[in-house]
Design a protein around this motif. Structure first.
Motif, short mmCIF file in Angstrom:
data_model
loop_
_atom_site.label_atom_id
_atom_site.label_comp_id
_atom_site.label_asym_id
_atom_site.label_seq_id
_atom_site.Cartn_x
_atom_site.Cartn_y
_atom_site.Cartn_z
N TYR A 93 3.03 6.59 -0.68
CA TYR A 93 4.14 6.63 0.26
C TYR A 93 3.97 5.42 1.17
N ARG A 94 4.84 4.42 0.98
CA ARG A 94 4.72 3.17 1.76
C ARG A 94 5.34 3.41 3.14
N THR A 95 4.52 3.75 4.10
CA THR A 95 5.08 4.14 5.40
C THR A 95 5.81 2.99 6.09
N ILE A 115 -5.47 1.75 -7.14
CA ILE A 115 -5.45 0.30 -7.33
C ILE A 115 -4.05 -0.24 -7.08
N GLY A 116 -3.95 -1.20 -6.19
CA GLY A 116 -2.68 -1.89 -5.94
C GLY A 116 -2.68 -3.13 -6.83
N SER A 117 -2.15 -2.97 -8.04
CA SER A 117 -2.27 -4.07 -9.01
C SER A 117 -1.43 -5.29 -8.62
N ASN A 118 -0.41 -5.09 -7.78
CA ASN A 118 0.41 -6.24 -7.38
C ASN A 118 -0.44 -7.23 -6.58
N ASP A 119 -1.11 -6.69 -5.57
CA ASP A 119 -1.95 -7.57 -4.76
C ASP A 119 -3.23 -7.94 -5.49
N LEU A 120 -3.76 -7.01 -6.27
CA LEU A 120 -5.01 -7.33 -6.97
C LEU A 120 -4.81 -8.52 -7.90
N PHE A 138 -0.16 9.32 1.79
CA PHE A 138 0.44 8.43 2.79
C PHE A 138 -0.42 7.18 2.91
N ARG A 139 0.20 6.04 2.73
CA ARG A 139 -0.53 4.81 3.00
C ARG A 139 -0.22 4.38 4.43
N THR A 140 -1.25 4.05 5.19
CA THR A 140 -0.98 3.61 6.57
C THR A 140 -0.30 2.24 6.51
N ASP A 197 0.43 -16.42 -6.05
CA ASP A 197 1.41 -15.80 -5.14
C ASP A 197 2.34 -14.83 -5.89
N ARG A 198 2.34 -13.56 -5.48
CA ARG A 198 3.14 -12.57 -6.20
C ARG A 198 4.64 -12.77 -5.99
N GLY A 199 5.02 -13.51 -4.93
CA GLY A 199 6.45 -13.72 -4.67
C GLY A 199 6.97 -15.02 -5.24
N ASP A 213 4.79 -10.26 3.22
CA ASP A 213 6.24 -10.38 3.11
C ASP A 213 6.94 -9.22 3.81
N LYS A 214 6.17 -8.28 4.36
CA LYS A 214 6.81 -7.11 4.96
C LYS A 214 6.81 -7.25 6.48
N LEU A 215 7.88 -7.82 6.98
CA LEU A 215 7.92 -8.06 8.42
C LEU A 215 8.75 -6.99 9.09
C1 PEP Z 1 0.19 -3.26 -4.64
O1 PEP Z 1 -0.24 -4.22 -4.00
O2 PEP Z 1 0.08 -3.14 -5.88
C2 PEP Z 1 0.86 -2.14 -3.95
C3 PEP Z 1 1.17 -1.02 -4.57
O3 PEP Z 1 1.17 -2.33 -2.66
P1 PEP Z 1 2.44 -3.18 -2.19
O4 PEP Z 1 3.23 -3.53 -3.42
O5 PEP Z 1 3.18 -2.31 -1.24
O6 PEP Z 1 1.78 -4.36 -1.55
#
Ligand code: PEP
Ligand code: MG
Length: 756
Positions: A476-478, A632-637, A512-514, A645-647, A520-522
Motif C-alpha cells: 500500500y503506497r501511502t 523486494i522492490g524490483s523497480n528500484d533494485l 502499509f509502506r511508510t 535510471d528507471r524513468g 519522482d514522487k513529489l
Molecule cells: C519498487 O521500487 O519496486 C517499488 C515497488 O516501489 P516504487 O515503485 O513505489 O518505488
C-alpha cells in the motif's frame, strides 16, 4: 497614459473599438482603424497588429506609425525578434529600451529604428497565439502595468476579429497535418495504460464570442454573479452526488476544487475586467488567458495544478454564462467516447457519462495531475502530453488510444482499425477468462500455492481486492494519498484513511509502506527534495529519519487504525541495518505511547523492509533476524543494481530484470530468507508480468504483489506451470555470460505450455 487611465478611459476605448467592429468595411479596413484608435488612445506613435499565418509566421497586418509598405511584407517567425518572442512565450513584454533586448531584430522596411520603447501582448484565442499587438514610442517610455493590462483587454477584442476567419482563412491556422483529414499517428506519454477506441469528443468547444464589449457593465456584473452562484450550486450537487466521494481522496480533490471556485482573487480579477468594459464571457476568457500565460512560467507542479483547476473553472463558468450547463450533448451522440482536452480538471472528467467514456487524450498532463488520478480510479486509459492533439482532431473522428505503446491514431486506416479491433476482442476474451479464474486458487500444476496480492495506493483501489480475488494488499503506497491532497494530512485524517483501508480489506492482510516521497514522487506542498540525482537523494526513509515527527505521526495513525487487527508496516529504501533499527525504534516509541494511553493495540504486528538497495545483500546475517518480512522492490533494485535510471526511456530496455545478475541476486535472497525463516515477497512491476513472474516462481518465490489488472493473467500462468522442473532448469540457466535470459525463458514457456 492620460486617456486610457481609469475605468472610464478603458471603457471608452472599448466602446470606440466596438463601434469600429460593428461598422461596415472589410476586416482589413476595420483592423486599420483599430490600430489607429489604439495608438491615439495609448499615446503611442506606433500601433501594429501582427497576425499568425501558416508555417508559424507572424505577418504585419496593420500599422499606425510604421511604414505602410511593410504591411503584408514584414514577417517574423515565432521566436524571432521581439514580436516573435512575445508570441513564443506568450506574455506581455514592456521595454523602455527595446533595441538593447537580445531578441531585437531590425527590419529596415518598417522604419522602426527611431522607436526606443515597445510594449506588446499576445493575441490569444482558445489558448493559442493568433497574433501579437504592439505599441511603440520614440522616447524611452516606461509602460505601467495597467497599460499592459489595457492592451491585453484590447487584444481580447482583436482575437475575435482574427478568429472570425475574415483576415486569414481558419485552415491556415491549422497545423499542416491536420488538413486533408488524413490518418494520423501521434505520440504521447501514458498517464494510465490501456487500449480504447471510439469517437473523438472535444472537451473544450471552440468558443466564438458574439460580443466582447459590454453595453452595460452593471448588467454584465449581474450576469456574472448569477453564473458564479449557479456554478457553485452545481459543484455542490456534484460533491453530494459523486458516488466515489465516499470520504476518499476524490472527495478531497473535489472539495479543494470547490474551494478554488470561491477564490476571491480569481473572481475579483474577472469582475475587474468586466468593469473595464468587457462582457462577462470576454472577461472570463481574458483572465483565463492571463492564467495560461502565467502557467507557462511556473515550474512548481503544485501551483501549475492549481492554475489548471482555475482554467477548468473558467470553462465551467462560461458554460453557466451561456446558460448551457454542461449538457454533454456531444458525448451522448456516441457510445464510445474518447475525450480530447488541452487539460482538464477532475470534476470535469466526472461530468461525462462514465459508461460511455473509453479514453482520454490530453495535450498537457502529468501522472500526478488530479485528472490522471481520477482517470486511473475509473480505469480509463489516458495519453498525456500529445502536442497540439486538439488541432488535429474533429468531433466525431474515429480514434484509437493505445496508451500501452504511448500512441494515438486519429482517423485510422482500415487495416489499423482491423488490427486493433482484433486485439481488443482478444483482450475481452482473455478478460472474461481471467474473471472465471477469480475463485480458483493460484496453484501450479504440481501443487505449489502462490500468494497473489495487489498493489494499492488509493481507497478506491481497495475495490479491486475483492474483484480480482487477490489474497491481500502486498504494497500500500501511502504516498499516493499524500500526493492527491493539497496539504499534509494530519494524524486524524491519516487514521481515518488507514482504518477505512483495513475495513475494506476485511480479513485480508494489508502491508502499509511508510511514506516514500522524494525521487519522482513529489508532494505538491513539500519542498526540500530534489538535488541533482533525486532517486539517490534525500528520499523515503532518509527523510523520515531526519524528520522523525512525520514518520511518528504516520506510525501513530497506523497503530490507532489497526486497533484489534493485524498491522503490517514496511519501511522503504532501507540501505543499512542501523536505518532499520532507527525506524523500528520510532515505531516502538509510538507503540509505547499507545500502550500508556490505554489504547486498544493491534492484535498482531509485523515490521518489515523493502529490499531496493543492493548494499543490503551484504548485511543479510545481521538484517534478517531483525525483520518480520522482506518485500523486494524490483523497480528500484534494478535501477540501483545496474545504475540505470528507471524513468529514462533510453535505459528501459538496456538492462533486463531477467538477466543473470538480477536473477542471481533474487535467488540468493530466496535462499537466505528461506534459511532464516523470513517471509519473502516481491512487489515491483516484475511481479505483474507473466514471463517474469514465471521466472520468480522458478527461483522459489511463493508470494507476489502486483497491480490488480495483472492478477488474472498471472494466476492463469501459474495454473499452467509446473514449478519444480522450472527450478531445475533455472539452476542450469543462471550461470551464463549473457545480458538476458528472456529468450530462453520464453522458449521454455512455449515448450511447456505455460500461458505467458
Ligand atoms: C519498487 O521500487 O519496486 C517499488 C515497488 O516501489 P516504487 O515503485 O513505489 O518505488
Ligand atoms: Mg521503490
Amino acid at each position: 497614459m492620460p486617456q486610457s487611465g481609469g475605468l472610464t478611459g478603458s471603457r471608452l476605448l472599448l466602446r470606440r473599438l466596438r463601434d469600429v467592429m460593428a461598422g461596415g468595411g472589410s476586416a482589413q479596413d476595420r483592423l486599420n482603424k483599430v490600430v489607429t484608435i489604439i495608438a491615439a488612445d495609448m499615446v503611442a506613435e506606433v500601433c501594429s497588429a501582427y497576425v499568425r499565418r501558416a508555417g508559424d509566421v507572424l505577418e504585419l497586418f496593420a500599422t499606425e506609425g510604421l511604414k505602410r509598405e511593410a504591411v503584408h511584407k514584414t514577417r517574423l517567425r515565432i521566436g524571432e525578434g521581439l514580436v516573435g518572442h512575445i508570441a513564443a512565450h506568450p506574455r506581455p513584454l514592456a521595454l523602455s529600451d527595446a533595441q538593447s533586448h537580445p531578441n531585437f531584430a531590425y527590419r529596415p522596411e518598417t522604419g522602426e529604428e527611431v522607436y526606443q520603447s515597445l510594449m506588446g501582448v499576445p493575441i490569444l484565442h482558445g489558448g493559442r497565439v493568433v497574433g501579437v499587438l504592439v505599441v511603440q514610442n520614440r522616447t524611452r517610455r516606461h509602460y505601467a502595468e495597467e497599460e499592459a493590462e489595457a492592451l491585453e483587454t484590447v487584444a481580447m477584442v482583436l482575437a475575435e476579429l482574427v478568429a472570425s476567419g475574415e483576415l486569414v482563412s481558419p485552415d491556415e491556422m491549422r497545423p499542416i497535418e491536420g488538413i486533408g483529414l488524413l490518418p494520423l499517428r501521434l505520440e504521447g506519454v501514458a498517464l494510465h495504460k490501456g487500449l480504447a477506441t471510439g469517437q473523438a469528443v472535444l472537451h473544450e468547444p471552440r468558443i466564438l464570442l458574439s460580443q466582447t464589449v459590454a453595453e452595460d457593465p452593471r448588467q454584465e456584473l449581474e450576469r456574472f454573479r448569477a453564473a458564479v452562484a449557479g456554478m457553485h450550486n452545481a459543484l455542490d450537487d456534484m460533491l453530494a452526488a459523486s458516488d466515489i466521494a465516499d470520504g476518499g481522496e476524490h472527495r478531497d480533490i473535489l472539495e479543494s476544487y470547490r474551494m478554488f471556485a470561491a477564490d476571491r482573487g480569481w473572481l475579483g480579477r474577472i469582475a475587474e475586467a468586466i468593469n473595464s468594459g468587457l462582457t462577462a464571457e470576454a472577461a472570463v476568457l481574458k483572465v483565463k488567458n492571463d492564467t495560461r500565460a502565467r502557467m507557462g512560467q511556473i515550474v512548481d507542479p503544485y501551483l501549475r495544478e492549481r492554475l489548471l483547476d482555475l482554467d477548468d473553472l473558467a470553462n465551467r463558468l462560461i458554460q453557466h454564462l451561456a446558460g448551457d450547463v454542461i449538457s454533454q450533448s456531444a458525448d451522448l451522440l456516441f457510445n464510445d467516447v474518447v475525450l480530447f482536452a488541452r487539460t482538464m480538471g477532475p470534476a470535469e472528467l466526472l461530468d461525462y457519462d462514465r459508461d460511455r467514456l473509453r479514453g482520454l487524450v490530453l495535450e498537457e498532463g502529468s501522472p500526478t495531475a488530479h485528472v490522471a488520478i481520477v482517470a486511473r480510479a475509473l480505469d480509463i486509459p489516458v495519453l498525456g502530453r500529445v502536442p497540439n492533439a486538439l488541432s488535429y482532431v474533429e468531433s466525431g473522428d474515429g480514434v484509437i488510444v493505445d496508451a500501452d505503446h504511448e500512441q494515438l491514431f486519429i482517423r485510422p486506416a482500415e487495416d489499423i482499425q482491423q488490427i486493433y479491433s482484433e486485439s481488443m476482442q482478444v483482450r475481452a476474451q482473455r478478460q472474461a477468462a481471467f474473471v472465471a479464474t477469480r475463485g480458483l486458487p493460484a496453484d501450479s500444476r504440481d501443487g505449489v500455492r502462490i500468494s497473489l496480492n495487489i498493489n494499492a495506493g488509493l481507497l478506491i483501489d481497495m475495490l479491486h481486492l475483492a474483484e480480482s480475488g487477490a489474497d491481500g494488499v502486498g504494497l500500500y503506497r501511502t504516498e499516493i494519498h499524500f500526493m492527491a491532497r493539497h496539504a499534509f494530512p494530519d494524524v486524524a485524517a491519516q487514521t481515518d484513511l488507514y482504518r477505512k483501508t483495513l475495513e475494506q480489506a476485511g480479513d485480508r492482510p494489508v502491508v502499509f509502506r511508510t511514506l516514500d516521497i522524494g525521487g519522482d514522487k513529489l508532494l505538491p506542498y513539500w519542498r526540500g527534495t530534489g538535488g541533482e540525482n533525486p532517486a539517490m537523494g534525500w528520499r523515503a526513509i532518509r527523510i523520515a529519519l531526519d524528520r522523525p515527527a512525520m514518520l511518528r505521526q504516520q506510525l501513530r495513525a497506523m497503530i490507532t487504525a489497526a486497533a484489534g487487527r493485524s498491522l503490517n508496516i514496511m519501511f522503504p529504501m532501507i540501505a543499512d541495518v542501523p536505518e532499520f533499527d532507527a525506524a523500528r525504534r520510532l515505531f516502538e516509541i509510538e507503540l509505547d505511547r499507545a500502550r500508556r494511553l490505554g489504547a486498544v493495540l493491534p492484535a498482531d504486528i509485523k515490521v518489515g523492509i523493502m529490499f531496493e538497495i543492493p548494499a543490503l545483500a551484504w548485511q543479510l546475517p545481521l538484517l534478517l533476524p531483525r525483520v518480520d518480512f522482506v518485500s523486494i522492490g524490483s523497480n528500484d533494485l534494478r535501477q540501483f543494481l545496474f545504475a540505470s535510471d528507471r524513468g529514462n526511456p533510453q535505459m528501459s530496455d538496456r538492462y533486463d530484470v531477467l538477466s543473470p545478475p538480477m536473477l542471481g541476486l533474487l535467488a540468493e535472497l530466496v535462499r537466505a530468507c528461506g534459511a532464516a525463516g523470513v517471509p519473502l515477497s516481491l512487489c515491483g512491476e516484475m511481479a505483474g508480468q507473466p514471463l517474469e513472474a514465471m521466472a520468480l516462481i522458478g527461483l522459489g518465490f511463493r508470494s507476489l504483489s502486483m497491480s490488480p489488472s495483472s492478477i488474472g493473467p498471472i494466476k492463469t500462468m501459474i495454473r499452467s506451470l509446473e514449478a519444480d522442473p522450472l527450478r531445475r532448469y533455472l539452476d542450469r540457466l543462471l550461470p551464463q555470460p549473457v545480458p538476458s535470459l528472456r529468450r530462453q525463458l520464453r522458449a521454455y514457456a512455449q515448450d511447456h505450455g505455460v500461458a505467458i
